[in-house]
Design a protein around this motif. Structure first.
Motif, short mmCIF file in Angstrom:
data_model
loop_
_atom_site.label_atom_id
_atom_site.label_comp_id
_atom_site.label_asym_id
_atom_site.label_seq_id
_atom_site.Cartn_x
_atom_site.Cartn_y
_atom_site.Cartn_z
N SER A 62 0.79 -1.23 0.00
CA SER A 62 0.00 0.00 0.00
C SER A 62 0.83 1.28 0.00
CB SER A 62 -0.92 0.02 1.23
OG SER A 62 -1.80 -1.07 1.20
N GLU A 63 2.10 1.20 0.38
CA GLU A 63 2.92 2.40 0.51
C GLU A 63 4.17 2.34 -0.36
OE1 GLU A 63 3.65 3.11 4.67
OE2 GLU A 63 1.51 3.09 5.15
N CYS A 64 4.01 1.85 -1.56
CA CYS A 64 5.12 1.62 -2.48
C CYS A 64 4.99 2.56 -3.67
CB CYS A 64 5.07 0.16 -2.94
SG CYS A 64 6.28 -0.31 -4.18
N PRO A 76 -0.68 -9.05 -0.34
CA PRO A 76 0.09 -8.02 0.35
C PRO A 76 1.33 -8.61 1.03
CG PRO A 76 -2.23 -7.87 0.90
CD PRO A 76 -2.04 -9.15 0.16
N CYS A 77 2.41 -7.84 0.99
CA CYS A 77 3.68 -8.29 1.58
C CYS A 77 4.39 -7.10 2.20
CB CYS A 77 4.54 -8.92 0.48
SG CYS A 77 6.16 -9.46 1.06
N ASN A 78 4.95 -7.29 3.38
CA ASN A 78 5.64 -6.21 4.09
C ASN A 78 7.15 -6.43 4.12
OD1 ASN A 78 5.43 -3.73 5.55
ND2 ASN A 78 5.82 -4.84 7.46
N GLN A 79 7.67 -7.27 3.24
CA GLN A 79 9.10 -7.61 3.28
C GLN A 79 10.01 -6.59 2.59
OE1 GLN A 79 8.86 -11.87 1.90
NE2 GLN A 79 10.26 -12.10 3.63
N GLY A 108 9.14 -2.28 4.49
CA GLY A 108 8.01 -2.09 5.40
C GLY A 108 6.87 -1.33 4.75
N GLN A 109 6.63 -1.57 3.46
CA GLN A 109 5.66 -0.78 2.71
C GLN A 109 4.22 -1.32 2.77
OE1 GLN A 109 7.55 -0.33 -1.15
NE2 GLN A 109 8.79 1.34 -0.38
N GLU A 110 4.01 -2.34 3.57
CA GLU A 110 2.64 -2.83 3.81
C GLU A 110 2.47 -3.05 5.30
OE1 GLU A 110 -0.53 -2.77 3.34
OE2 GLU A 110 -0.33 -3.62 1.35
N PRO A 111 2.45 -1.94 6.09
CA PRO A 111 2.41 -2.07 7.54
C PRO A 111 1.04 -2.39 8.12
CG PRO A 111 2.42 0.24 6.93
CD PRO A 111 2.59 -0.55 5.65
N GLY A 112 -0.03 -2.20 7.36
CA GLY A 112 -1.37 -2.36 7.89
C GLY A 112 -1.78 -3.80 8.15
N ASP A 113 -2.87 -3.95 8.91
CA ASP A 113 -3.45 -5.28 9.10
C ASP A 113 -4.43 -5.54 7.96
OD1 ASP A 113 -5.87 -3.94 9.70
OD2 ASP A 113 -5.63 -4.19 11.85
N GLU A 114 -5.05 -6.71 7.98
CA GLU A 114 -5.92 -7.10 6.88
C GLU A 114 -7.07 -6.12 6.66
OE1 GLU A 114 -4.14 -9.29 8.62
OE2 GLU A 114 -3.23 -10.29 6.90
N GLN A 115 -7.67 -5.63 7.74
CA GLN A 115 -8.79 -4.68 7.60
C GLN A 115 -8.31 -3.37 6.98
OE1 GLN A 115 -12.16 -5.13 7.97
NE2 GLN A 115 -12.13 -3.16 6.94
N ALA A 138 -4.56 -12.41 2.66
CA ALA A 138 -3.89 -11.96 3.87
C ALA A 138 -2.40 -11.74 3.58
CB ALA A 138 -4.08 -12.99 4.99
N LYS A 139 -1.79 -10.90 4.38
CA LYS A 139 -0.38 -10.57 4.20
C LYS A 139 0.47 -11.84 4.30
CE LYS A 139 0.75 -7.23 6.98
NZ LYS A 139 1.26 -6.03 7.67
N VAL A 140 1.45 -11.94 3.38
CA VAL A 140 2.34 -13.09 3.33
C VAL A 140 3.78 -12.63 3.18
CG1 VAL A 140 0.62 -14.63 2.26
CG2 VAL A 140 2.20 -13.34 0.80
#
Length: 160
Positions: free
Chosen positions: A34-36, A63-66, A69-76, A94-96
């Motif tokens: 989301s933040e890329c 979604p991936c935060n690896q 850290g550009q996907e810091p949010g939770d699923e909601q 869900a984030k993987v």
């Protein structure tokens, strides 16, 4: 060897989704964030999905935060972001993790089936794309810089 159809993954709403449910469709799997800088590709992915869904294309967002850290949010938070910013209607999961020992088994399979540049398996950044044909074969791997619209010809050919 495993098949794309052998895997399951958790959707944003927590339900398990079998990849076998997509048997016979052309599938585009994308690791998202989301933040890329590539986040605006959500719009292009949604356009592909809307344009070709009735012919058998499905886009699957993971979604991936690896990466930075550009996907810091939770699923909601991810679901709300995708719906309000880009009106995403394609399936989101869900984030993987996509790399390393904790990588989701689906991404372990995809990266082994279609290695990247210099035969490396690891994914380099968000919005790496994998194209799967109607038989469940991984037929393409595309860099984050590849815009969704750049895949029109390949998708069209696979849809027949």
């Amino acid at each position: 060897m495993a098949s794309f159809y052998d895997f399951t993954a958790k959707r944003l709403d927590g339900t398990e989704q079998a990849m076998a449910d997509y048997r016979g469709q052309v599938v585009l799997v994308v690791n998202t964030a989301s933040e890329c800088g590539f986040t605006p590709q959500y719009q292009g992915l949604q356009e592909l999905y809307q344009h070709f869904a009735d012919r058998g294309l499905v886009v699957l967002g993971f979604p991936c935060n690896q990466f930075g850290g550009q996907e810091p949010g939770d699923e909601q938070q991810i679901a709300t972001f995708c719906q309000t910013r880009f009106a995403v209607t394609f399936p989101m999961f869900a984030k993987v993790d996509v790399n390393g020992s904790q990588a989701h088994p689906l991404f372990q399979f995809l990266t082994q089936a279609k290695p990247g540049i210099l035969n490396t398996e690891s994914i380099k950044w968000n919005f790496t794309k994998f194209l799967i044909n109607r038989q469940g074969e991984v037929v393409g791997r595309y860099a984050p810089t590849t815009k969704p619209s750049d895949l029109l010809a390949e998708i069209e050919a696979l849809l027949g």
